[in-house]
Design a protein around this motif. Structure first.
Motif, PDB file in Angstrom:
ATOM      1  N   GLY B 191       0.804  -1.212   0.000  1.00 19.43           N
ATOM      2  CA  GLY B 191       0.000   0.000   0.000  1.00 19.43           C
ATOM      3  C   GLY B 191       0.835   1.258   0.000  1.00 19.43           C
ATOM      4  O   GLY B 191       0.386   2.300   0.483  1.00 19.43           O
ATOM      5  N   ILE B 192       2.045   1.167  -0.527  1.00 15.60           N
ATOM      6  CA  ILE B 192       2.915   2.348  -0.567  1.00 15.60           C
ATOM      7  C   ILE B 192       2.780   2.950  -1.953  1.00 15.60           C
ATOM      8  O   ILE B 192       3.507   2.592  -2.885  1.00 15.60           O
ATOM      9  N   GLU B 193       1.839   3.861  -2.071  1.00 15.54           N
ATOM     10  CA  GLU B 193       1.509   4.408  -3.383  1.00 15.54           C
ATOM     11  C   GLU B 193       2.722   5.064  -4.016  1.00 15.54           C
ATOM     12  O   GLU B 193       3.445   5.824  -3.380  1.00 15.54           O
ATOM     13  N   GLY B 194       2.912   4.754  -5.279  1.00 14.68           N
ATOM     14  CA  GLY B 194       4.013   5.360  -6.013  1.00 14.68           C
ATOM     15  C   GLY B 194       5.250   4.484  -6.060  1.00 14.68           C
ATOM     16  O   GLY B 194       6.119   4.691  -6.885  1.00 14.68           O
ATOM     17  N   TRP B 195       5.336   3.501  -5.160  1.00 16.93           N
ATOM     18  CA  TRP B 195       6.503   2.630  -5.161  1.00 16.93           C
ATOM     19  C   TRP B 195       6.199   1.363  -5.955  1.00 16.93           C
ATOM     20  O   TRP B 195       5.055   0.919  -6.013  1.00 16.93           O
ATOM     21  N   ILE B 224       3.257   3.130   7.016  1.00 17.65           N
ATOM     22  CA  ILE B 224       2.110   3.878   7.540  1.00 17.65           C
ATOM     23  C   ILE B 224       2.346   4.262   9.003  1.00 17.65           C
ATOM     24  O   ILE B 224       2.021   5.384   9.425  1.00 17.65           O
ATOM     25  N   PRO B 240       1.948   7.542   2.560  1.00 17.16           N
ATOM     26  CA  PRO B 240       2.610   6.304   2.972  1.00 17.16           C
ATOM     27  C   PRO B 240       4.055   6.216   2.478  1.00 17.16           C
ATOM     28  O   PRO B 240       4.934   5.720   3.186  1.00 17.16           O
ATOM     29  N   SER B 241       4.315   6.728   1.270  1.00 14.37           N
ATOM     30  CA  SER B 241       5.677   6.612   0.746  1.00 14.37           C
ATOM     31  C   SER B 241       6.643   7.492   1.534  1.00 14.37           C
ATOM     32  O   SER B 241       7.813   7.136   1.701  1.00 14.37           O
ATOM     33  N   ALA B 265       7.690  12.174  -0.947  1.00 14.97           N
ATOM     34  CA  ALA B 265       7.203  12.488  -2.293  1.00 14.97           C
ATOM     35  C   ALA B 265       5.921  13.309  -2.313  1.00 14.97           C
ATOM     36  O   ALA B 265       5.665  14.028  -3.281  1.00 14.97           O
ATOM     37  N   ASP B 266       5.103  13.188  -1.284  1.00 14.43           N
ATOM     38  CA  ASP B 266       3.847  13.965  -1.280  1.00 14.43           C
ATOM     39  C   ASP B 266       3.329  14.137   0.142  1.00 14.43           C
ATOM     40  O   ASP B 266       3.981  13.707   1.103  1.00 14.43           O
TER      41      ASP B 266
END
Lengths: 92, 278
Positions: B191-195, B224, B240-241, B265-266
């Protein structure tokens, strides 16, 4: 109740290489237990240590997000489709 | 960039966070999106063309923003059933969406974009293969990190998705002796968006493992948990990232002396509708 469960490619290895399998149960909890009986370890991939749907997994019964409709207690009508989806996809 | 005074207390190295949420579109992806669009403008005639890419979120927002500013229509292939915030922000900037099967994840969106790109009306910028993506980080992120640490930077810790950040920053910073730490999720279902979990995903053409000195993995739960610590102990609302990058950087700073920077990253606002903050 017989249902079709669709899984992401990232869970294929947990159910013998399939992304669409048949399962049975009155609720989502029953359906996952049924799959886990045939494919031990499946439930641990989708549920956390407390037995809840993992925070990064979304489960839909038809078009309804199970998290907002009773979680694992969500009723699964006969013939319905259950989708297990990674909540966040990799690579933006 | 800010020091992580509480989370980083008692470590061998100094722990810092570079907050990419302060870019205009709210993420690190503004850099790659701007560079890719400017590069397309220089190389191609974009009159009557639509900029196309596959994205599960932040690049879509960034491309939509850049497209609005530069006057280009933007179309994005995005997995369905992602957080509603992304779709609304992209639509607010005037971009259109093609939603792909959520079961296929970001790889499904990539395949859909490749199919659409056969139509000559599209200019497929392809963040996974476009050299302008890492070039943005070679020309901006890397030099900024060096400047903002006063030339003291010893380790950069960043997640790998398209790999643009790691590849570009590495090219800028390794010649100065900075060690690059690349972080991936520890499992295919994460669930680590972008990875990206490279072993099981479509490999980005721009990715080169040799450009990182150290490869680490982080689990979603740990990422998280660290995002929540960042909010409560440092006042930083991260995705999360960002939590994953700091969790990995914490390990580096525990082991080694120097100035360790985690790239976040965000921000966390884009995940408010997800279970992460429940």
């Amino acid at each position: 109740m017989a249902v079709t469960v669709r899984l992401p490619g990232t869970l294929r290895d947990a159910v013998g290489g399939e992304t669409k399998i048949q399962a049975s149960g009155e609720t989502l909890a029953d359906v996952f237990a049924d799959i886990d009986r045939r494919h031990p370890g499946f439930r641990a991939r989708v549920l956390d240590d407390r037995g809840s749907i993992r925070s990064y997994v979304n489960v839909y019964v038809g078009d309804t997000d199970a998290r907002g409709s009773g979680g694992l207690a969500t009723a699964v009508p006969d013939g319905s489709e259950v989708m297990v989806i990674p909540a966040m996809a990799g690579g933006r | 960039m800010v020091p992580l005074r509480r989370i980083g207390a008692g470590l061998r190295g100094e722990l810092w966070a570079k907050l990419e949420s302060f870019n205009p579109g709210g993420s690190v992806k503004d850099r790659a999106a701007l560079w890719m669009v400017l590069d397309a403008e220089q190389r191609l005639d974009l009159e009557g063309k639509t900029i196309l890419d596959a994205t599960s979120g932040n690049t879509g927002v960034a491309l939509a923003l850049v497209g609005a500013v530069r006057g280009h229509p933007v179309e994005l292939c995005m997995p369905d059933k992602l957080s509603v915030e992304r779709k609304r922000i992209v639509a607010a900037f005037g971009a259109t969406l093609t939603l792909t099967d959520p079961l296929d994840g970001s790889d499904g969106a990539i395949l859909a974009a490749r199919e659409k790109a056969k139509d000559p009306r599209y200019v497929y910028v392809d963040q996974y293969a476009n050299p302008a993506n890492p070039l943005a980080h070679e020309e901006t992120t890397g030099p900024e990190l060096w400047e903002q640490t006063g030339g003291r930077l010893t380790h950069l810790v960043a997640g790998v998705g398209t790999s643009g950040t790691v590849v570009g920053a590495s090219r800028a910073l390794r010649p100065k002796g900075v060690r690059i730490v690349a972080v991936q999720p520890d499992a295919a279902l994460h669930g680590i968006e972008g990875w990206k979990h490279m072993a099981t995903a479509i490999r980005p053409l721009i990715w080169d493992e040799a450009l990182a000195d150290d490869h680490r993995t982080i689990g979603t739960d740990a990422a998280i948990a660290m995002a929540k610590r960042l909010a409560r102990e440092e006042g930083i609302l991260s995705g999360p990232s960002g939590g994953g990058a700091v969790a990995a950087a914490l390990g580096v700073a525990r082991e080694q002396e120097g100035v360790v920077v985690a790239l976040l990253a965000d921000g966390g606002e884009r995940y408010l509708s997800t279970p992460m903050w429940e």
